[in-house]
Design a protein around this motif. Structure first.
Motif, PDB file in Angstrom:
ATOM      1  N   LEU A   2       0.837  -1.191   0.000  1.00  0.00           N
ATOM      2  CA  LEU A   2       0.000   0.000   0.000  1.00  0.00           C
ATOM      3  C   LEU A   2       0.877   1.247   0.000  1.00  0.00           C
ATOM      4  CD1 LEU A   2      -2.655  -0.976   2.723  1.00  0.00           C
ATOM      5  CD2 LEU A   2      -2.884  -1.174   0.235  1.00  0.00           C
ATOM      6  N   VAL A   3       0.440   2.250  -0.753  1.00  0.00           N
ATOM      7  CA  VAL A   3       1.140   3.534  -0.812  1.00  0.00           C
ATOM      8  C   VAL A   3       0.192   4.628  -0.339  1.00  0.00           C
ATOM      9  CG1 VAL A   3       2.325   5.201  -2.283  1.00  0.00           C
ATOM     10  CG2 VAL A   3       2.531   2.741  -2.759  1.00  0.00           C
ATOM     11  N   PHE A   4       0.574   5.339   0.707  1.00  0.00           N
ATOM     12  CA  PHE A   4      -0.253   6.406   1.270  1.00  0.00           C
ATOM     13  C   PHE A   4       0.423   7.738   0.936  1.00  0.00           C
ATOM     14  CE2 PHE A   4      -0.609   2.622   3.920  1.00  0.00           C
ATOM     15  CZ  PHE A   4      -1.977   2.411   3.931  1.00  0.00           C
ATOM     16  N   SER A   5      -0.150   8.464  -0.021  1.00  0.00           N
ATOM     17  CA  SER A   5       0.518   9.667  -0.533  1.00  0.00           C
ATOM     18  C   SER A   5       0.561  10.795   0.493  1.00  0.00           C
ATOM     19  CB  SER A   5      -0.166  10.142  -1.814  1.00  0.00           C
ATOM     20  OG  SER A   5      -1.553  10.376  -1.601  1.00  0.00           O
ATOM     21  N   LYS A   6      -0.543  11.052   1.197  1.00  0.00           N
ATOM     22  CA  LYS A   6      -0.555  12.150   2.169  1.00  0.00           C
ATOM     23  C   LYS A   6       0.366  11.870   3.351  1.00  0.00           C
ATOM     24  CE  LYS A   6      -5.196  13.844   1.046  1.00  0.00           C
ATOM     25  NZ  LYS A   6      -6.570  14.115   1.551  1.00  0.00           N
ATOM     26  N   ALA A   7       0.403  10.635   3.791  1.00  0.00           N
ATOM     27  CA  ALA A   7       1.263  10.261   4.915  1.00  0.00           C
ATOM     28  C   ALA A   7       2.697   9.997   4.472  1.00  0.00           C
ATOM     29  CB  ALA A   7       0.713   9.023   5.613  1.00  0.00           C
ATOM     30  N   ARG A   8       2.928   9.946   3.153  1.00  0.00           N
ATOM     31  CA  ARG A   8       4.247   9.662   2.590  1.00  0.00           C
ATOM     32  C   ARG A   8       4.811   8.380   3.190  1.00  0.00           C
ATOM     33  NH1 ARG A   8       5.251  13.577  -0.625  1.00  0.00           N
ATOM     34  NH2 ARG A   8       7.369  12.866  -1.098  1.00  0.00           N
ATOM     35  N   LEU A   9       4.021   7.331   3.029  1.00  0.00           N
ATOM     36  CA  LEU A   9       4.330   6.057   3.662  1.00  0.00           C
ATOM     37  C   LEU A   9       4.003   4.904   2.715  1.00  0.00           C
ATOM     38  CD1 LEU A   9       5.180   4.903   6.530  1.00  0.00           C
ATOM     39  CD2 LEU A   9       2.730   4.553   6.918  1.00  0.00           C
ATOM     40  N   VAL A  10       4.905   3.917   2.678  1.00  0.00           N
ATOM     41  CA  VAL A  10       4.677   2.673   1.933  1.00  0.00           C
ATOM     42  C   VAL A  10       4.639   1.529   2.936  1.00  0.00           C
ATOM     43  CG1 VAL A  10       5.625   1.059   0.249  1.00  0.00           C
ATOM     44  CG2 VAL A  10       5.795   3.522  -0.158  1.00  0.00           C
ATOM     45  N   LEU A  11       3.606   0.702   2.850  1.00  0.00           N
ATOM     46  CA  LEU A  11       3.492  -0.484   3.698  1.00  0.00           C
ATOM     47  C   LEU A  11       3.786  -1.703   2.833  1.00  0.00           C
ATOM     48  CD1 LEU A  11       2.727  -1.945   6.336  1.00  0.00           C
ATOM     49  CD2 LEU A  11       0.320  -1.849   5.592  1.00  0.00           C
ATOM     50  N   LEU A  12       4.936  -2.339   3.074  1.00  0.00           N
ATOM     51  CA  LEU A  12       5.288  -3.543   2.333  1.00  0.00           C
ATOM     52  C   LEU A  12       4.533  -4.745   2.885  1.00  0.00           C
ATOM     53  CD1 LEU A  12       9.158  -3.234   1.819  1.00  0.00           C
ATOM     54  CD2 LEU A  12       7.308  -2.527   0.284  1.00  0.00           C
ATOM     55  N   TYR A  48      10.634  -3.238  -4.967  1.00  0.00           N
ATOM     56  CA  TYR A  48      10.074  -1.897  -4.772  1.00  0.00           C
ATOM     57  C   TYR A  48      11.031  -0.858  -5.341  1.00  0.00           C
ATOM     58  CZ  TYR A  48       9.072   2.518  -2.475  1.00  0.00           C
ATOM     59  OH  TYR A  48       8.831   3.850  -2.241  1.00  0.00           O
ATOM     60  N   ASN A  49      12.308  -1.016  -5.041  1.00  0.00           N
ATOM     61  CA  ASN A  49      13.309  -0.063  -5.508  1.00  0.00           C
ATOM     62  C   ASN A  49      13.392  -0.026  -7.034  1.00  0.00           C
ATOM     63  OD1 ASN A  49      15.794   1.632  -5.112  1.00  0.00           O
ATOM     64  ND2 ASN A  49      16.755  -0.119  -6.122  1.00  0.00           N
ATOM     65  N   ARG A  50      13.267  -1.188  -7.642  1.00  0.00           N
ATOM     66  CA  ARG A  50      13.433  -1.285  -9.091  1.00  0.00           C
ATOM     67  C   ARG A  50      12.220  -0.800  -9.862  1.00  0.00           C
ATOM     68  NH1 ARG A  50      15.350  -6.996 -11.159  1.00  0.00           N
ATOM     69  NH2 ARG A  50      17.064  -6.383  -9.767  1.00  0.00           N
ATOM     70  N   PHE A  51      11.027  -1.158  -9.400  1.00  0.00           N
ATOM     71  CA  PHE A  51       9.825  -0.895 -10.194  1.00  0.00           C
ATOM     72  C   PHE A  51       8.925   0.214  -9.645  1.00  0.00           C
ATOM     73  CE2 PHE A  51      10.794  -5.422 -11.067  1.00  0.00           C
ATOM     74  CZ  PHE A  51      11.063  -5.302 -12.418  1.00  0.00           C
ATOM     75  N   PHE A  52       8.792   0.302  -8.334  1.00  0.00           N
ATOM     76  CA  PHE A  52       7.812   1.228  -7.761  1.00  0.00           C
ATOM     77  C   PHE A  52       8.413   2.560  -7.329  1.00  0.00           C
ATOM     78  CE2 PHE A  52       5.877  -2.960  -7.131  1.00  0.00           C
ATOM     79  CZ  PHE A  52       4.609  -2.750  -7.645  1.00  0.00           C
ATOM     80  N   ARG A  53       9.585   2.523  -6.723  1.00  0.00           N
ATOM     81  CA  ARG A  53      10.154   3.746  -6.169  1.00  0.00           C
ATOM     82  C   ARG A  53      10.327   4.869  -7.194  1.00  0.00           C
ATOM     83  NH1 ARG A  53      14.942   6.045  -5.988  1.00  0.00           N
ATOM     84  NH2 ARG A  53      15.912   4.243  -7.005  1.00  0.00           N
ATOM     85  N   PRO A  54      10.855   4.576  -8.408  1.00  0.00           N
ATOM     86  CA  PRO A  54      11.013   5.675  -9.374  1.00  0.00           C
ATOM     87  C   PRO A  54       9.686   6.358  -9.715  1.00  0.00           C
ATOM     88  CG  PRO A  54      12.299   3.771 -10.046  1.00  0.00           C
ATOM     89  CD  PRO A  54      11.430   3.322  -8.918  1.00  0.00           C
ATOM     90  N   ILE A  56       6.841   6.369  -7.808  1.00  0.00           N
ATOM     91  CA  ILE A  56       6.282   7.037  -6.629  1.00  0.00           C
ATOM     92  C   ILE A  56       7.012   8.343  -6.349  1.00  0.00           C
ATOM     93  CG2 ILE A  56       6.062   6.838  -4.118  1.00  0.00           C
ATOM     94  CD1 ILE A  56       5.499   3.828  -4.589  1.00  0.00           C
ATOM     95  N   GLU A  57       8.332   8.317  -6.396  1.00  0.00           N
ATOM     96  CA  GLU A  57       9.087   9.528  -6.083  1.00  0.00           C
ATOM     97  C   GLU A  57       8.933  10.591  -7.164  1.00  0.00           C
ATOM     98  OE1 GLU A  57      13.089   8.695  -4.971  1.00  0.00           O
ATOM     99  OE2 GLU A  57      12.498   7.482  -3.235  1.00  0.00           O
ATOM    100  N   ARG A  58       8.683  10.167  -8.389  1.00  0.00           N
ATOM    101  CA  ARG A  58       8.475  11.143  -9.460  1.00  0.00           C
ATOM    102  C   ARG A  58       7.120  11.830  -9.339  1.00  0.00           C
ATOM    103  NH1 ARG A  58       8.088   9.963 -16.007  1.00  0.00           N
ATOM    104  NH2 ARG A  58       7.523  12.104 -16.583  1.00  0.00           N
ATOM    105  N   PHE A  59       6.077  11.033  -9.147  1.00  0.00           N
ATOM    106  CA  PHE A  59       4.732  11.606  -9.173  1.00  0.00           C
ATOM    107  C   PHE A  59       4.272  12.138  -7.822  1.00  0.00           C
ATOM    108  CE2 PHE A  59       4.706   8.880 -12.957  1.00  0.00           C
ATOM    109  CZ  PHE A  59       4.286   9.804 -13.904  1.00  0.00           C
ATOM    110  N   PHE A  60       4.921  11.701  -6.735  1.00  0.00           N
ATOM    111  CA  PHE A  60       4.551  12.204  -5.416  1.00  0.00           C
ATOM    112  C   PHE A  60       5.660  13.057  -4.805  1.00  0.00           C
ATOM    113  CE2 PHE A  60       1.828   8.301  -5.619  1.00  0.00           C
ATOM    114  CZ  PHE A  60       0.614   8.963  -5.658  1.00  0.00           C
TER     115      PHE A  60
END
Length: 217
Positions: A2-12, A48-54, A56-60
């Motif tokens: 789960l990715v929580f944009s307002k809380a700036r938190l990812v729950l693996l 997460y680092n390879r596929f999701f982080r780029p 998430i960090e770009r759009f959020f």
């Protein structure tokens, strides 16, 4: 995951740590909820680092904190063992029916585990990456009050997940010889778990010199 944009938190979603219950309860509050396929739902830190982080960090706009749960290694294996005792797995290569817990853990400790014991490692799942991506808050599975309190404070919502996917109760006796072998082969897992403190504080392992291959979790 789960990715929580307002809380700036990812729950693996570490397998066999009650993650499905938390995802079911908190998905309505998440900006992104990854529930399938299992390889993405249970994305370890390297994936997460390879596929999701780029993305998430770009759009959020910038890095997020990452929270995860770890289970005591022997108890974690016990959960896998019980889960794979399910009647619907009878005759399947992943079934542990007809095996003792000793048999299962002994197979897990071999160089090439059979399908039923190929369940990965929590330490590898949580391993920091050279990019700096790492779990920032790691909770013991047993510390449910601490995890719920942390999530409630960060998300601003009540956190009270209903139990899901509980495995049947079975005896989990392990001979001293097999337990010694397990602790020696998976020393990183035991060290990581014992180093988890209150409030999710812990000391991450050093990042590996080479990226972790995109293997099963």
């Amino acid at each position: 995951m789960l990715v929580f944009s307002k809380a700036r938190l990812v729950l693996l979603s570490v397998p066999k740590t009650g993650s499905t219950a938390y995802e079911t309860a908190l998905a309505p509050h998440a900006a992104i909820a990854v529930s399938a396929p299992p390889e993405l739902k249970h994305a370890p830190v390297f994936r997460y680092n390879r596929f999701f982080r780029p993305m998430i960090e770009r759009f959020f706009d910038g890095p997020f904190d990452i929270v995860a749960v770890m289970r005591e290694p022997r108890d974690w294996l016990g959960s896998w063992y019980r889960y794979r005792q399910r009647p619907e797995l009878a005759g399947h290569a992943n079934s542990t029916q007809g095996l003792s817990f000793d048999d299962f853990v002994s197979a897990y400790c071999t160089g090439e585990p059979p399908a039923y014991a190929r369940v990965g490692s929590q330490a590898k799942f949580l391993e920091p990456q050279r990019s700096g991506a790492q779990v920032t808050h790691l909770f013991r599975y047993e510390d449910q009050p601490g995890l719920r309190s942390f999530l409630a404070a960060r998300l601003g919502v009540a956190v009270d997940p209903a139990p899901l996917n509980r495995s049947p109760a079975l005896p989990l006796s392990l001979s001293p010889r097999i337990e010694t072998r397990l602790r020696r082969k998976y020393a990183e897992d035991f060290t990581l778990w014992s180093g988890i403190g209150a409030g999710g504080a812990y000391t991450p392992q050093p990042a590996r010199a080479k990226p972790e291959p995109d293997a099963q979790t």
